[in-house]
Scaffold this motif. Structure first.
Motif, PDB file in Angstrom:
ATOM      1  N   ALA A 153      17.198  35.691 -14.797  1.00 19.01           N
ATOM      2  CA  ALA A 153      16.602  35.584 -13.459  1.00 19.01           C
ATOM      3  C   ALA A 153      15.683  34.368 -13.371  1.00 19.01           C
ATOM      4  O   ALA A 153      15.704  33.632 -12.374  1.00 19.01           O
ATOM      5  N   ALA A 154      14.878  34.157 -14.405  1.00 19.17           N
ATOM      6  CA  ALA A 154      13.986  32.989 -14.412  1.00 19.17           C
ATOM      7  C   ALA A 154      14.787  31.696 -14.385  1.00 19.17           C
ATOM      8  O   ALA A 154      14.412  30.727 -13.716  1.00 19.17           O
ATOM      9  N   THR A 155      15.914  31.679 -15.089  1.00 20.96           N
ATOM     10  CA  THR A 155      16.755  30.483 -15.115  1.00 20.96           C
ATOM     11  C   THR A 155      17.317  30.186 -13.731  1.00 20.96           C
ATOM     12  O   THR A 155      17.316  29.029 -13.271  1.00 20.96           O
ATOM     13  N   LEU A 156      17.789  31.219 -13.041  1.00 26.25           N
ATOM     14  CA  LEU A 156      18.357  31.025 -11.699  1.00 26.25           C
ATOM     15  C   LEU A 156      17.280  30.588 -10.708  1.00 26.25           C
ATOM     16  O   LEU A 156      17.525  29.734  -9.844  1.00 26.25           O
ATOM     17  N   MET A 157      16.081  31.152 -10.833  1.00 28.08           N
ATOM     18  CA  MET A 157      14.989  30.744  -9.941  1.00 28.08           C
ATOM     19  C   MET A 157      14.623  29.285 -10.155  1.00 28.08           C
ATOM     20  O   MET A 157      14.448  28.512  -9.199  1.00 28.08           O
ATOM     21  N   LEU A 158      14.490  28.896 -11.430  1.00 27.50           N
ATOM     22  CA  LEU A 158      14.147  27.505 -11.727  1.00 27.50           C
ATOM     23  C   LEU A 158      15.256  26.563 -11.267  1.00 27.50           C
ATOM     24  O   LEU A 158      14.990  25.480 -10.732  1.00 27.50           O
ATOM     25  N   GLU A 159      16.506  26.988 -11.451  1.00 29.47           N
ATOM     26  CA  GLU A 159      17.622  26.148 -11.021  1.00 29.47           C
ATOM     27  C   GLU A 159      17.591  25.948  -9.502  1.00 29.47           C
ATOM     28  O   GLU A 159      17.778  24.828  -9.005  1.00 29.47           O
ATOM     29  N   ALA A 160      17.338  27.026  -8.762  1.00 25.91           N
ATOM     30  CA  ALA A 160      17.271  26.914  -7.305  1.00 25.91           C
ATOM     31  C   ALA A 160      16.122  26.007  -6.880  1.00 25.91           C
ATOM     32  O   ALA A 160      16.266  25.176  -5.973  1.00 25.91           O
ATOM     33  N   GLU A 161      14.980  26.139  -7.541  1.00 25.26           N
ATOM     34  CA  GLU A 161      13.835  25.300  -7.196  1.00 25.26           C
ATOM     35  C   GLU A 161      14.123  23.830  -7.462  1.00 25.26           C
ATOM     36  O   GLU A 161      13.818  22.955  -6.640  1.00 25.26           O
ATOM     37  N   MET A 162      14.740  23.548  -8.596  1.00 19.55           N
ATOM     38  CA  MET A 162      15.027  22.156  -8.940  1.00 19.55           C
ATOM     39  C   MET A 162      16.112  21.577  -8.030  1.00 19.55           C
ATOM     40  O   MET A 162      16.062  20.403  -7.664  1.00 19.55           O
ATOM     41  N   MET A 163      17.077  22.392  -7.636  1.00 20.07           N
ATOM     42  CA  MET A 163      18.104  21.911  -6.709  1.00 20.07           C
ATOM     43  C   MET A 163      17.503  21.619  -5.331  1.00 20.07           C
ATOM     44  O   MET A 163      17.897  20.660  -4.657  1.00 20.07           O
ATOM     45  N   ASN A 164      16.540  22.427  -4.919  1.00 26.09           N
ATOM     46  CA  ASN A 164      15.847  22.131  -3.657  1.00 26.09           C
ATOM     47  C   ASN A 164      15.116  20.802  -3.738  1.00 26.09           C
ATOM     48  O   ASN A 164      15.144  19.994  -2.799  1.00 26.09           O
ATOM     49  N   GLU A 165      14.428  20.587  -4.857  1.00 32.67           N
ATOM     50  CA  GLU A 165      13.677  19.344  -5.012  1.00 32.67           C
ATOM     51  C   GLU A 165      14.609  18.138  -5.059  1.00 32.67           C
ATOM     52  O   GLU A 165      14.228  17.041  -4.622  1.00 32.67           O
ATOM     53  N   ALA A 166      15.822  18.344  -5.565  1.00 33.68           N
ATOM     54  CA  ALA A 166      16.799  17.266  -5.610  1.00 33.68           C
ATOM     55  C   ALA A 166      17.609  17.159  -4.309  1.00 33.68           C
ATOM     56  O   ALA A 166      18.518  16.329  -4.229  1.00 33.68           O
ATOM     57  N   ARG A 167      17.284  18.022  -3.322  1.00 30.14           N
ATOM     58  CA  ARG A 167      17.971  18.042  -2.024  1.00 30.14           C
ATOM     59  C   ARG A 167      19.454  18.387  -2.172  1.00 30.14           C
ATOM     60  O   ARG A 167      20.285  17.991  -1.360  1.00 30.14           O
ATOM     61  N   ARG A 168      19.757  19.165  -3.197  1.00 29.69           N
ATOM     62  CA  ARG A 168      21.110  19.690  -3.376  1.00 29.69           C
ATOM     63  C   ARG A 168      21.076  21.156  -2.944  1.00 29.69           C
ATOM     64  O   ARG A 168      21.112  22.082  -3.742  1.00 29.69           O
ATOM     65  N   PHE A 169      20.986  21.327  -1.634  1.00 25.74           N
ATOM     66  CA  PHE A 169      20.677  22.643  -1.074  1.00 25.74           C
ATOM     67  C   PHE A 169      21.830  23.634  -1.245  1.00 25.74           C
ATOM     68  O   PHE A 169      21.587  24.835  -1.396  1.00 25.74           O
TER      69      PHE A 169
END
Length: 394
Positions: A153-169
């Protein structure tokens, strides 16, 4: 207190043993043919006790001697775990301090030592992402998914956060969808999804999430209000080419979400499409229900420019509003425009002059100049033209 009790107990035991030995006349006969030995029972018991202690010490010493290598290994392993734990703590601290290069190094060491491998990989991935090292980031994220199932779960949350920051929504939403299937939805995940849908321009999804977050009191009311406003503005802009869709959408906007900017954008879009009747209904509905704090002079200005429909009815409506807002320069100017359009010269001049008395504007001077042109009063018209031009220059 307990120490004193034990001292007294030992003294009492010593006294009891001394008295017992004094009263004990027994003896022990030892026969080893051809020898015989007779010793007192007290001496025999004392020797037996001494022998027991000697054997215990000897066996204990042997056990400690032969167990020494294992204890050394255990000690070294404990020291390594302690050092690895300190390295992991340093990685976390350095990440929060913003020293990402050192955090990546420490997280790599902690991962190699087997200390919380999943979390160590996540820390390394975040540090690599902050350093814009994409390959390392992807590698550590892949390790985090494999090393420890508990950190999924932590991995998926971090992945989503980093994808948002990279504008890969799109990828952020994919990660959040996996999280939802496995862990359900919680407030932090809803916030990340909100950011992703804002980035994609999915304004209907944004509105849905904003309402859910508002029910959970997860964001301040001002933030929720701004998010809703932006979503409505986006939906209005998307429907500017279809009058039917725009009209239907504006009718479905809840009253509590009809902020000043939303209504103004909707009215302007309706006017741009030529739907002046719908614009008039929306303006009248908003301004009739508005109190002093919600009064919108911008809508009054647009209302005064509406050309179609019954101008007389609009003049009456504005005069009703004027009784509640007698010092509104835009309302007076709108009335002057509408009266001018209806060739009510006296009322038009009166309203426009009243507007100028409240707030001199180039538009009011220009309308008065046109009125004077209609009445063939060129000197007054030129005076207002000049005043309008001077105000424009300032």
């Amino acid at each position: 207190m307990r120490g004193l009790f034990w001292v007294l107990a030992l003294f009492a035991l010593a006294v009891a043993v001394a008295l017992g030995a004094r009263l004990n006349d027994g003896y022990v006969l030892l026969v080893f043919p051809p020898w015989r030995a007779e010793i007192s029972l007290n001496l025999f018991l004392l020797a037996l006790a001494a022998l027991f202690v000697t054997l215990y010490v000897l066996l204990r010493g042997l056990a400690l001697t032969f167990g020494l290598p294992q204890r050394v290994r255990q000690y070294r392993a404990g020291r390594q775990r302690e050092q690895a734990s300190l390295v992991f703590q340093d990685a976390v601290r350095l990440l929060f301090e913003g020293r990402f290069g050192q955090a990546l190094k420490k997280a790599t060491e902690a991962h190699a030592a087997g200390t919380a491998p999943g979390l160590s990989a996540l820390i390394a991935a975040r540090a690599a992402q902050r350093m814009r090292e994409g390959q390392k980031q992807q590698g550590w994220m892949a390790r985090a998914k494999i090393d420890d199932p508990r950190t999924e779960a932590a991995t998926l949350m971090l992945e989503a956060e980093m994808m948002n920051e990279a504008r890969r929504f799109d990828e952020a939403l994919a990660a959040l969808e996996k999280l939802q299937d496995k862990q359900g939805r919680h407030i932090a995940a809803l916030r990340l999804e909100l950011r992703a849908r804002q980035g994609l321009g999915d304004w209907d999804g944004v509105l849905k999430l904003a309402r859910q977050l508002a029910k959970r009191d997860a964001l301040p009311g001002e933030v929720i209000g701004e998010i809703r406003t932006q979503a409505h503005l986006g939906n209005i802009a998307r429907r500017t080419s279809d009058q039917g869709q725009l009209t239907s959408y504006l009718r479905t906007v809840p009253e509590e979400e009809r902020g000043r900017r939303v209504v103004l954008a909707g009215v302007r879009a309706l006017v741009a499409q030529g739907a002046e009747a719908e614009a008039q209904k929306l303006i009248e509905a908003v301004l009739d229900a508005a109190d002093n704090g919600e009064w919108q002079p911008e809508l009054v200005a647009i209302y005064g420019r509406l050309s179609g429909g019954a101008q007389t009815a609009r003049i009456a409506k504005c005069e009703a509003w004027l009784r509640r807002h007698p010092d509104d320069a835009r309302l007076l100017k709108a009335l002057g425009r509408m009266c001018l359009r209806q060739r009510l010269w006296g009322k038009a001049q009166s309203y426009l002059e009243a507007s100028l008395a409240v707030e001199p504007t180039p538009e009011a001077h220009l309308e008065l100049a046109r009125l004077c042109d209609q009445l063939e009063r060129p000197e007054e018209a030129n005076k207002h033209y000049r005043a309008s031009a001077l105000l424009d220059m300032h």
